[in-house]
Design an enzyme around this catalytic site. Sequence first.
Site, PDB file in Angstrom:
ATOM      1  N   HIS A 177      42.515  42.688  13.720  1.00 37.62           N
ATOM      2  CA  HIS A 177      42.494  41.827  12.537  1.00 37.62           C
ATOM      3  C   HIS A 177      41.246  42.035  11.683  1.00 37.62           C
ATOM      4  CE1 HIS A 177      39.320  39.068  14.003  1.00 37.62           C
ATOM      5  NE2 HIS A 177      39.791  39.383  15.205  1.00 37.62           N
ATOM      6  N   HIS A 228      40.026  59.122   8.940  1.00 38.06           N
ATOM      7  CA  HIS A 228      40.987  59.506   9.974  1.00 38.06           C
ATOM      8  C   HIS A 228      40.665  58.724  11.241  1.00 38.06           C
ATOM      9  CE1 HIS A 228      43.137  62.983  12.341  1.00 38.06           C
ATOM     10  NE2 HIS A 228      43.578  61.788  12.671  1.00 38.06           N
ATOM     11  N   GLY A 274      44.233  67.760   7.222  1.00 38.21           N
ATOM     12  CA  GLY A 274      43.387  67.063   8.182  1.00 38.21           C
ATOM     13  C   GLY A 274      41.971  66.804   7.705  1.00 38.21           C
TER      14      GLY A 274
END
Length: 213
Positions: free
Chosen positions: A140, A149, A73
């Site tokens: 987009h 993350h 993580g």
Amino acid sequence: MSSTQKWLIFGAGGHGKVVADLIRAAGMDVAGFVDQSGVGRVAEPGGAVVVGLQDEFLSGGKPSSLPATVAIGNNRVRLELIQKLTELGWELPALIHPKAVISQSATIGHGSHVMAGAVINAASQIGEGVIINTNATIEHDVIIDSGVHISPGAVLAGEVEVGQGAWVGAGAVVINGVEIGANAIVGAGAVVIKDVPAGATVVGNPSRVIKTQ
């Protein structure tokens, strides 16, 4: 790649369990975990065990022909380990959950994880070692640098840029065209309407800086 392909997972913590599920959902299997300790222990509900120590796998070159992934993580630690393994010749393909929706014009770097329900839309560019977590939306023309993350349920509107090592918290919303600096942290549920400096932590709606490096 064969549907029976087995993977090694570096990191046997919470993210490792999620990645093991992702691998199986994609029709593959887990050969085992590589961790700092605990060889032989069962590391996740599917029954895969820790098969070796990280330092042993990093010394003496590339000890396995299996593909691998880094399920850690901590953004900095994850990216550093990916870079070490790449230098040693490990194959680190991106992992994409079959229930994710990925535009054909999007690009995803090696070592990245895209979880169930995530959406990555047209012309977005995802760097190496990025986590796009459950139900996150990348609109987009978004550019996400390496080691980032994007947490569950976060939304990045069109043309957002996210610098290396940044963390966007669960349920956060970043409006069109905003730039998130390297190693910045966007708190859970924040609504970001202006650029976030590198290393800053922002929270709230609208977001405000509460900490800088």
